[in-house]
Design a protein around this motif. Structure first.
Motif, PDB file in Angstrom:
ATOM      1  N   ARG A 101      40.894  32.623  33.929  1.00 34.84           N
ATOM      2  CA  ARG A 101      40.430  31.967  32.690  1.00 34.84           C
ATOM      3  C   ARG A 101      41.047  30.580  32.537  1.00 34.84           C
ATOM      4  O   ARG A 101      40.434  29.694  31.954  1.00 34.84           O
ATOM      5  CB  ARG A 101      40.772  32.840  31.477  1.00 34.84           C
TER       6      ARG A 101
ATOM      7  N   HIS B  51      39.231  36.080  44.543  1.00 32.21           N
ATOM      8  CA  HIS B  51      39.654  36.688  43.281  1.00 32.21           C
ATOM      9  C   HIS B  51      38.562  37.593  42.725  1.00 32.21           C
ATOM     10  O   HIS B  51      38.821  38.723  42.312  1.00 32.21           O
ATOM     11  CB  HIS B  51      39.968  35.603  42.251  1.00 32.21           C
ATOM     12  N   SER B  52      37.354  37.069  42.693  1.00 34.21           N
ATOM     13  CA  SER B  52      36.246  37.815  42.107  1.00 34.21           C
ATOM     14  C   SER B  52      35.887  39.054  42.923  1.00 34.21           C
ATOM     15  O   SER B  52      35.698  40.147  42.375  1.00 34.21           O
ATOM     16  CB  SER B  52      35.029  36.896  41.971  1.00 34.21           C
ATOM     17  N   TYR B  53      35.802  38.905  44.240  1.00 36.39           N
ATOM     18  CA  TYR B  53      35.325  39.993  45.105  1.00 36.39           C
ATOM     19  C   TYR B  53      36.384  41.077  45.305  1.00 36.39           C
ATOM     20  O   TYR B  53      36.089  42.273  45.181  1.00 36.39           O
ATOM     21  CB  TYR B  53      34.913  39.424  46.459  1.00 36.39           C
TER      22      TYR B  53
ATOM     23  N   GLU C 209      38.495  31.311  44.437  1.00 35.37           N
ATOM     24  CA  GLU C 209      37.811  31.990  43.333  1.00 35.37           C
ATOM     25  C   GLU C 209      36.933  33.137  43.823  1.00 35.37           C
ATOM     26  O   GLU C 209      36.848  34.186  43.176  1.00 35.37           O
ATOM     27  CB  GLU C 209      36.978  30.974  42.548  1.00 35.37           C
ATOM     28  N   GLN C 210      36.276  32.954  44.974  1.00 33.14           N
ATOM     29  CA  GLN C 210      35.447  34.023  45.527  1.00 33.14           C
ATOM     30  C   GLN C 210      36.288  35.246  45.884  1.00 33.14           C
ATOM     31  O   GLN C 210      35.888  36.383  45.641  1.00 33.14           O
ATOM     32  CB  GLN C 210      34.702  33.512  46.769  1.00 33.14           C
TER      33      GLN C 210
ATOM     34  N   GLY D 116      38.601  41.369  41.314  1.00 35.52           N
ATOM     35  CA  GLY D 116      37.816  41.685  40.114  1.00 35.52           C
ATOM     36  C   GLY D 116      38.065  40.797  38.915  1.00 35.52           C
ATOM     37  O   GLY D 116      37.873  41.220  37.785  1.00 35.52           O
ATOM     38  N   PHE D 117      38.480  39.552  39.133  1.00 40.12           N
ATOM     39  CA  PHE D 117      38.682  38.658  37.996  1.00 40.12           C
ATOM     40  C   PHE D 117      38.420  37.215  38.399  1.00 40.12           C
ATOM     41  O   PHE D 117      38.400  36.870  39.574  1.00 40.12           O
ATOM     42  CB  PHE D 117      40.101  38.789  37.419  1.00 40.12           C
ATOM     43  N   ARG D 118      38.238  36.399  37.387  1.00 41.42           N
ATOM     44  CA  ARG D 118      38.203  34.945  37.555  1.00 41.42           C
ATOM     45  C   ARG D 118      39.254  34.371  36.622  1.00 41.42           C
ATOM     46  O   ARG D 118      39.387  34.807  35.483  1.00 41.42           O
ATOM     47  CB  ARG D 118      36.828  34.392  37.191  1.00 41.42           C
TER      48      ARG D 118
END
Length: 247
Positions: A242, A233-235, A230-231, A238-240
């Protein structure tokens, strides 16, 4: 003259109602990666497409490429329907995680044959093995697919040595900005990461998808690996996801 037709293997990721009888399809193709297509009249009782374009179907699609953003579906040859997968709520929920991962990680037209092959294999394994009892968020099969997708997309975390200094020291933490595991000297506030989580990620990457659930991960190790995915993906992306947000 530009080519106006395309025949390609594809997986149907999502089908959305459009107008009175049409469907908008989001597909991941072997030839061109993610694409959008319209299946005209697909919701009519006598449609020639029928159930061949249900979500997660693996098919050979014939597409007409016009001037707009959407191709037009002109023919379908079903390779694997995954009807049994769609008959299970747990399998559907798990497959939706994989579909969202592909949809959000790859840009339209960004072809990745290795990602396509991983997706096809994931759906085959999921249909044969069934859903995990505790849901997709803690399913090693989902984690294995997620890590392999990060690998082919170029975002795989560095796990063979310190991502910050390069020393072959034991890794003590994970730093998304450094790009992977870091040693104790380079922690600098990074999130601690157990040796079991590092070994688990390496095992999931090295083993085929069909063996992911045999790795023997504890629930705490699964949570650590999920946090790493998840980290990234986010970094980097640019998404998490859903589909994993409510767990």
């Amino acid at each position: 003259m530009p080519v106006r037709s395309l025949s390609t293997e594809a997986v149907i990721l999502r089908a959305l109602r459009y107008g009175e009888a049409d469907l908008i399809l989001h597909v991941f193709t072997l030839e061109r990666g993610r694409m959008g297509a319209i299946a005209k009249g697909a919701r009519r009782t006598q449609s020639r497409f029928g159930a061949r374009i249900e979500p997660f179907s693996h098919a050979e699609l014939r597409l007409h490429l016009g001037r707009g953003d959407l191709a037009t579906l002109t023919g379908v040859e079903l390779l694997r329907s995954h009807e049994r997968l769609r008959g299970s709520y747990g399998c559907m929920a798990t497959a939706q995680v994989a579909a969202e991962s592909v949809l959000r990680m790859f840009l339209e037209g960004d072809a990745s044959p290795r990602a396509f092959e991983a997706l096809v294999r994931f759906l085959d394994v999921l249909e044969e093995a069934g859903a995990a009892a505790d849901g997709p968020a803690t399913d090693p099969l989902v984690l294995s697919f997620g890590l392999k997708l990060l690998w082919v997309a170029g975002f795989l975390p560095h796990l063979d040595g310190c991502a910050s200094c390069g020393a072959p020291e034991p890794l003590e933490a994970f730093s998304v900005s450094a790009g992977g595991g870091v040693c104790s000297a380079c922690q600098n506030g990074a999130q601690p990461l157990s040796a079991a989580a590092i070994d688990g990620m390496l095992s999931l990457l090295r083993r085929p998808l069909a063996e992911a659930r045999a790795v023997g991960l504890t629930s705490s190790t699964v949570r650590e690996i999920l946090w790493v995915v998840e980290q990234i993906h986010s970094y980097h992306c640019g998404f998490r996801l859903r589909t994993l947000a409510q767990r």
